[in-house]
Design an enzyme around this catalytic site. Sequence first.
Site, PDB file in Angstrom:
ATOM      1  N   GLU A 197       0.826  -1.210   0.000  1.00  0.00           N
ATOM      2  CA  GLU A 197       0.000   0.000   0.000  1.00  0.00           C
ATOM      3  C   GLU A 197       0.862   1.263   0.000  1.00  0.00           C
ATOM      4  OE1 GLU A 197      -4.210  -1.280   2.006  1.00  0.00           O
ATOM      5  OE2 GLU A 197      -2.454  -1.468   3.280  1.00  0.00           O
ATOM      6  N   GLU A 255      -3.840  -9.650   3.657  1.00  0.00           N
ATOM      7  CA  GLU A 255      -4.607  -9.385   4.876  1.00  0.00           C
ATOM      8  C   GLU A 255      -5.707 -10.406   5.130  1.00  0.00           C
ATOM      9  OE1 GLU A 255      -2.895  -5.352   3.702  1.00  0.00           O
ATOM     10  OE2 GLU A 255      -3.700  -7.114   2.674  1.00  0.00           O
TER      11      GLU A 255
END
Length: 695
Positions: free
Chosen positions: A104, A124
């Site tokens: 990210e 995740e």
Amino acid sequence: MTDAIAYERIGEIAVLKAQNPPVNALGFDIREGLLAGIERAEKDGVKAVLIYGDGRTYFAGADITEFGKPPRGIFLPDLCARIEASPLVVVSALHGTALGGGLEVALASHYRIAVPSARVGLPEVLIGVMPGAGGTQRLPRLIGVEASVDVITSGRQVGAKEALALGILDRIEEGEPREIGLAYTQELLDSGATRRPVSEMPAPEAVDFDALYDKVLKKGRGLLAPAVAVRGIQACCELPFDAGMKRERELFMELMDTDQRQGMIHAFFSERAVSKLPELKGIAPRALASIGVIGGGTMGAGIATAALLAGLPVVMLEMSDEAAEAAKGRIAGNLQGALKRGKISEAQFTQLTEEALTLATDYDALSDVDLVIEAVFEEMSVKKVVFGKLDAVCKKGAILASNTSYLDVNEIAACTSRPEDVIGLHFFSPAHVMKLLEIVVADKTALDVVATGFALGQRLKKISVRAGVCDGFIGNRILATYRKAADHMVLDGASPYQIDKALTDFGFAMGPFAVADLAGLDIGWAVRKRKRAEGMDPRDRDSEYMDKVCEAGNFGQKTGKGYYVYEAGKRGGTPNPEVTDLIAAERAAKGITPRAFTDDEIVTRYMAAMVNEAAKVVGEGIARRPLDVDMTLLFGYGFPRYRGGPLKWADMEGLDKVLATIKNGAQEDDYFWEPAPLLEKLVAEGRSFDDLNKE
């Protein structure tokens, strides 16, 4: 600036070097350092910023130890927004892994370059959450919906070559990340390149997200995180960027509050803790240069395959030349699978089958191996003969291991002159695929032999769990109990097929009766006959209907018929009507009036039986910690990972509630439903199984 980020100016480029070993996790110090570095660069008169990681990796991900704790410093989503909003050209140079928050941050940079060995991903979902710092908003803008759904909902790591093809990376270059990053950044400046924020790129066209959500939820067998992540991608397509970020954060926080997230986090940490035993600290394992395997059936061939793939030469001992050749064929078949998947090359396949593998029919061939694993028939008399021969031919210091599933390793060790060298190494079939290895420590097993067992497990890429000696060790002992709970429910009125469905709906990979067909009904039949011969307690409810199926030569999938009927070319099986008739006949013979069971009742009783026996296993020290049980059931028995394991599930369900189910069952069968003393103690003290993991 914090010590975690070093700042350096080189001409018109500010260089931010992450130096927070071992994986440059995006904890408080890194986040604060990146923020300070960007702000300093903007005041320093430079035109570009290069971000890279020192040591073995770029940012490998968020600091998972911060989950559930009060927030400190700048949030990662805000940091990513601040990096992207910089008026300077921001470049990330990747090596090692850029995972989760690491990717990210890279997506918040304006350009991305990587070394060929780098890997990226958003894993995740593997800990029960979803990207929460722009992953579901930026990635689809770069690579589209379909590719984003694949990357995000699988949690898989993407190699640099594929990442370049998808559009995640702008370039791949050989070299050190600092050097290739500086060269690329200077090239961008020289060419007049400008900022290129992903957030300002157009969002992809929306698809049928409701159908996609349902598809991903079904594939995950009830795991929420991948399906919820689809809603994040949907927000990218349907909302302005800032609103999409807000929606992503809402979805992320919803998942943070679920039991599934707790279960996945527990599994994540326990998987890393399970092989760390205090008694092995400072104990060096014995050298392992080659191993022997006795018995080339499905299990022995699988063990040999795993060893060969790990770079260990194998001597395969069989009873005849024909049996040895058949064993080689099974091993070659297993290795063909690795060849097809690109795990090995043709040259490696040939080397493994023709050079690393030695076939033998004489025990003398094992005289120089460092470790022997027997995988012969599961009968004590057979095992004793084998170990007597091994004791005579194996060199001093060689480790003698049994792959027994149930039998007493102390009794096996006692038939040798070196019980300190004897250990149980219980693999799960197929051994080259299944991740679990139970390391069964007998009373006289030497500590360096135990250490060698764990070193072998690590080399074979197994999840290794220490177990003490009892009938079935950790996994099969607990299995015998919860399987018996299922058998009792069948006698009392439930069908095997209702039970299988209720438990797959709960999240199990397969129900207990489908598992029995897969493993081979002859295994359970042999155990039942052995226990009856040894003398069963008259209070122990026994069922005999499947004996008749086995007597007819039907052992499940391998014979085409068991609880289910299997047809060639068809996936799965259909219920076997003969079994239903046999159950009805046994109920009638025993005077049992069948009653209806709800799916919830099936799951509650099944899980209570599992937890109760698991608590006895921990209380007796067969498993040292509750997490040992959890990892055994997760990696060997198809327990749903997002529930963390049976004892983590019990903690979340409430131990008092589980104990109440057990005591309720004891009113009708106080022999089977005898409460575990440890469970009663924990309830009385208001403690949890997880408290024991922390001791």
